[in-house]
Design a protein around this motif. Structure first.
Motif, PDB file in Angstrom:
ATOM      1  N   PRO A 109      -4.304  30.110 -11.653  1.00  0.00           N
ATOM      2  CA  PRO A 109      -3.601  31.171 -11.062  1.00  0.00           C
ATOM      3  C   PRO A 109      -3.564  31.139  -9.631  1.00  0.00           C
ATOM      4  O   PRO A 109      -4.401  30.536  -9.087  1.00  0.00           O
ATOM      5  N   ASN A 110      -2.329  31.642  -9.058  1.00  0.00           N
ATOM      6  CA  ASN A 110      -2.183  31.241  -7.355  1.00  0.00           C
ATOM      7  C   ASN A 110      -3.417  32.007  -6.558  1.00  0.00           C
ATOM      8  O   ASN A 110      -3.808  31.477  -5.756  1.00  0.00           O
ATOM      9  N   ASN A 111      -3.389  33.329  -6.730  1.00  0.00           N
ATOM     10  CA  ASN A 111      -4.354  34.162  -6.039  1.00  0.00           C
ATOM     11  C   ASN A 111      -5.600  34.595  -6.532  1.00  0.00           C
ATOM     12  O   ASN A 111      -6.294  35.323  -5.819  1.00  0.00           O
ATOM     13  N   LEU A 112      -5.950  34.133  -7.548  1.00  0.00           N
ATOM     14  CA  LEU A 112      -7.001  34.752  -8.275  1.00  0.00           C
ATOM     15  C   LEU A 112      -8.012  33.709  -8.822  1.00  0.00           C
ATOM     16  O   LEU A 112      -7.633  32.412  -9.214  1.00  0.00           O
ATOM     17  N   LYS A 113      -9.258  33.751  -8.703  1.00  0.00           N
ATOM     18  CA  LYS A 113     -10.223  32.596  -9.089  1.00  0.00           C
ATOM     19  C   LYS A 113     -10.622  32.762 -10.513  1.00  0.00           C
ATOM     20  O   LYS A 113     -10.528  33.872 -11.158  1.00  0.00           O
ATOM     21  N   LEU A 114     -11.104  31.439 -10.964  1.00  0.00           N
ATOM     22  CA  LEU A 114     -11.599  31.470 -12.343  1.00  0.00           C
ATOM     23  C   LEU A 114     -12.764  31.771 -12.475  1.00  0.00           C
ATOM     24  O   LEU A 114     -13.679  31.531 -11.811  1.00  0.00           O
ATOM     25  N   SER A 115     -13.282  32.463 -13.445  1.00  0.00           N
ATOM     26  CA  SER A 115     -14.498  32.954 -13.863  1.00  0.00           C
ATOM     27  C   SER A 115     -15.271  31.884 -14.439  1.00  0.00           C
ATOM     28  O   SER A 115     -14.725  30.531 -14.944  1.00  0.00           O
ATOM     29  N   ASP A 116     -16.504  31.726 -14.255  1.00  0.00           N
ATOM     30  CA  ASP A 116     -17.744  30.711 -15.004  1.00  0.00           C
ATOM     31  C   ASP A 116     -17.321  30.717 -16.465  1.00  0.00           C
ATOM     32  O   ASP A 116     -17.203  29.439 -16.909  1.00  0.00           O
ATOM     33  N   SER A 117     -17.130  31.745 -17.189  1.00  0.00           N
ATOM     34  CA  SER A 117     -16.654  31.573 -18.565  1.00  0.00           C
ATOM     35  C   SER A 117     -15.266  30.937 -18.898  1.00  0.00           C
ATOM     36  O   SER A 117     -15.327  30.109 -19.837  1.00  0.00           O
ATOM     37  N   THR A 118     -14.419  31.304 -18.173  1.00  0.00           N
ATOM     38  CA  THR A 118     -13.269  30.568 -18.159  1.00  0.00           C
ATOM     39  C   THR A 118     -13.230  29.036 -17.946  1.00  0.00           C
ATOM     40  O   THR A 118     -12.656  27.965 -18.431  1.00  0.00           O
ATOM     41  N   LYS A 119     -13.866  28.875 -16.797  1.00  0.00           N
ATOM     42  CA  LYS A 119     -14.242  27.188 -16.473  1.00  0.00           C
ATOM     43  C   LYS A 119     -14.943  26.550 -17.567  1.00  0.00           C
ATOM     44  O   LYS A 119     -14.557  25.518 -17.977  1.00  0.00           O
ATOM     45  N   ASP A 120     -15.897  27.266 -18.278  1.00  0.00           N
ATOM     46  CA  ASP A 120     -16.404  26.897 -19.470  1.00  0.00           C
ATOM     47  C   ASP A 120     -15.523  26.353 -20.489  1.00  0.00           C
ATOM     48  O   ASP A 120     -15.779  25.252 -21.422  1.00  0.00           O
ATOM     49  N   ILE A 121     -14.678  27.353 -20.988  1.00  0.00           N
ATOM     50  CA  ILE A 121     -13.668  27.039 -21.854  1.00  0.00           C
ATOM     51  C   ILE A 121     -12.661  25.850 -21.587  1.00  0.00           C
ATOM     52  O   ILE A 121     -12.494  24.878 -22.412  1.00  0.00           O
ATOM     53  N   ILE A 122     -12.388  25.701 -20.193  1.00  0.00           N
ATOM     54  CA  ILE A 122     -11.391  24.714 -19.526  1.00  0.00           C
ATOM     55  C   ILE A 122     -12.262  23.393 -19.898  1.00  0.00           C
ATOM     56  O   ILE A 122     -11.773  22.436 -20.504  1.00  0.00           O
ATOM     57  N   LYS A 123     -13.438  23.337 -19.626  1.00  0.00           N
ATOM     58  CA  LYS A 123     -14.159  22.212 -20.004  1.00  0.00           C
ATOM     59  C   LYS A 123     -14.612  21.891 -21.262  1.00  0.00           C
ATOM     60  O   LYS A 123     -14.251  20.579 -21.668  1.00  0.00           O
ATOM     61  N   LYS A 124     -14.694  23.069 -22.095  1.00  0.00           N
ATOM     62  CA  LYS A 124     -15.222  22.501 -23.601  1.00  0.00           C
ATOM     63  C   LYS A 124     -14.032  22.058 -24.091  1.00  0.00           C
ATOM     64  O   LYS A 124     -14.133  21.237 -24.948  1.00  0.00           O
ATOM     65  N   TYR A 125     -12.988  22.625 -24.083  1.00  0.00           N
ATOM     66  CA  TYR A 125     -11.703  22.108 -24.681  1.00  0.00           C
ATOM     67  C   TYR A 125     -10.721  20.920 -23.895  1.00  0.00           C
ATOM     68  O   TYR A 125      -9.860  20.705 -24.522  1.00  0.00           O
ATOM     69  N   HIS A 126     -11.541  20.471 -22.851  1.00  0.00           N
ATOM     70  CA  HIS A 126     -10.892  19.302 -22.119  1.00  0.00           C
ATOM     71  C   HIS A 126      -9.480  19.650 -21.740  1.00  0.00           C
ATOM     72  O   HIS A 126      -8.491  18.823 -22.090  1.00  0.00           O
ATOM     73  N   ILE A 127      -9.424  20.780 -21.321  1.00  0.00           N
ATOM     74  CA  ILE A 127      -7.895  21.328 -20.674  1.00  0.00           C
ATOM     75  C   ILE A 127      -7.839  20.582 -19.396  1.00  0.00           C
ATOM     76  O   ILE A 127      -8.780  20.454 -18.624  1.00  0.00           O
ATOM     77  N   THR A 128      -6.607  20.315 -19.202  1.00  0.00           N
ATOM     78  CA  THR A 128      -6.303  19.828 -17.837  1.00  0.00           C
ATOM     79  C   THR A 128      -5.605  20.771 -17.179  1.00  0.00           C
ATOM     80  O   THR A 128      -4.777  21.672 -17.531  1.00  0.00           O
ATOM     81  N   ILE A 129      -6.084  20.913 -15.972  1.00  0.00           N
ATOM     82  CA  ILE A 129      -5.657  22.063 -14.878  1.00  0.00           C
ATOM     83  C   ILE A 129      -5.345  21.542 -13.517  1.00  0.00           C
ATOM     84  O   ILE A 129      -5.905  20.689 -12.976  1.00  0.00           O
ATOM     85  N   THR A 130      -4.213  22.131 -12.942  1.00  0.00           N
ATOM     86  CA  THR A 130      -3.700  21.637 -11.564  1.00  0.00           C
ATOM     87  C   THR A 130      -3.513  22.855 -10.885  1.00  0.00           C
ATOM     88  O   THR A 130      -3.432  24.128 -11.495  1.00  0.00           O
ATOM     89  N   THR A 131      -3.541  22.641  -9.522  1.00  0.00           N
ATOM     90  CA  THR A 131      -3.155  23.828  -8.430  1.00  0.00           C
ATOM     91  C   THR A 131      -1.650  24.026  -8.647  1.00  0.00           C
ATOM     92  O   THR A 131      -0.720  23.421  -9.170  1.00  0.00           O
TER      93      THR A 131
END
Length: 163
Positions: A109-131
């Motif tokens: 998201p452009n102006n919003l931060k990711l929560s720790d729980s969302t970061k955990d899901i991104i890491k758990k499922y090996h999601i690719t994320i970019t700016t």
């Protein structure tokens, strides 16, 4: 006994199908990229410009045939949700893109931060994320350079995402 065998086979097929589609959203000749955009709320003006930019870049890439991976051309499909300029909603929607829509490639998201729980899901499922800046073109280049849809390979080309 035959009913049990059939039910067991159906269960196995569903587990295989849903486990693979949950991790990669490349279907037929389309690569799905997801994000949240503040189409309403306090961040609307910047977000509308960003969405227009995403749409334009995707149209341009698709009009030229798409991204070439493994000798095949793939077009981009954009899945986005209105986060209403709300941090909690944005995080819930990123989770939805991953768990419900099966999107593997995310634009933060452009102006919003990711929560720790969302970061955990991104890491758990090996999601690719970019700016957001140059995200679509960067994904296209990464797919073509890696010649793969493997999230780890794509992440190498995109670099580490700064949490």
């Amino acid at each position: 006994i035959m009913k049990k065998i059939i039910l067991y086979l159906i269960l196995i097929v569903n587990v295989i199908f849903y486990s693979t589609t949950a991790f990669a959203k490349v279907v037929a000749n389309k690569i799905y990229i997801g994000t949240t955009i503040s189409l309403t709320g306090e961040n609307t003006s910047k977000a509308l410009l960003l969405k227009k930019q995403y749409d334009s870049v995707i149209k341009n890439i698709n009009d030229k045939g798409g991204a070439k991976v493994g000798g095949k051309l793939y077009k981009f499909e954009f899945i986005y949700y209105d986060d209403e300029s709300n941090y909690v909603r944005a995080n819930n929607l990123i989770t939805r893109l991953i768990l419900n829509d099966g999107v593997q490639f995310i634009i933060a998201p452009n102006n919003l931060k990711l929560s720790d729980s969302t970061k955990d899901i991104i890491k758990k499922y090996h999601i690719t994320i970019t700016t957001p800046k140059g995200a679509i073109s960067n994904y296209k280049d990464a797919f073509e350079l890696a010649n793969s849809f493997d999230g780890k390979e794509i992440s190498k080309f995109l670099g580490e995402y700064e949490w």
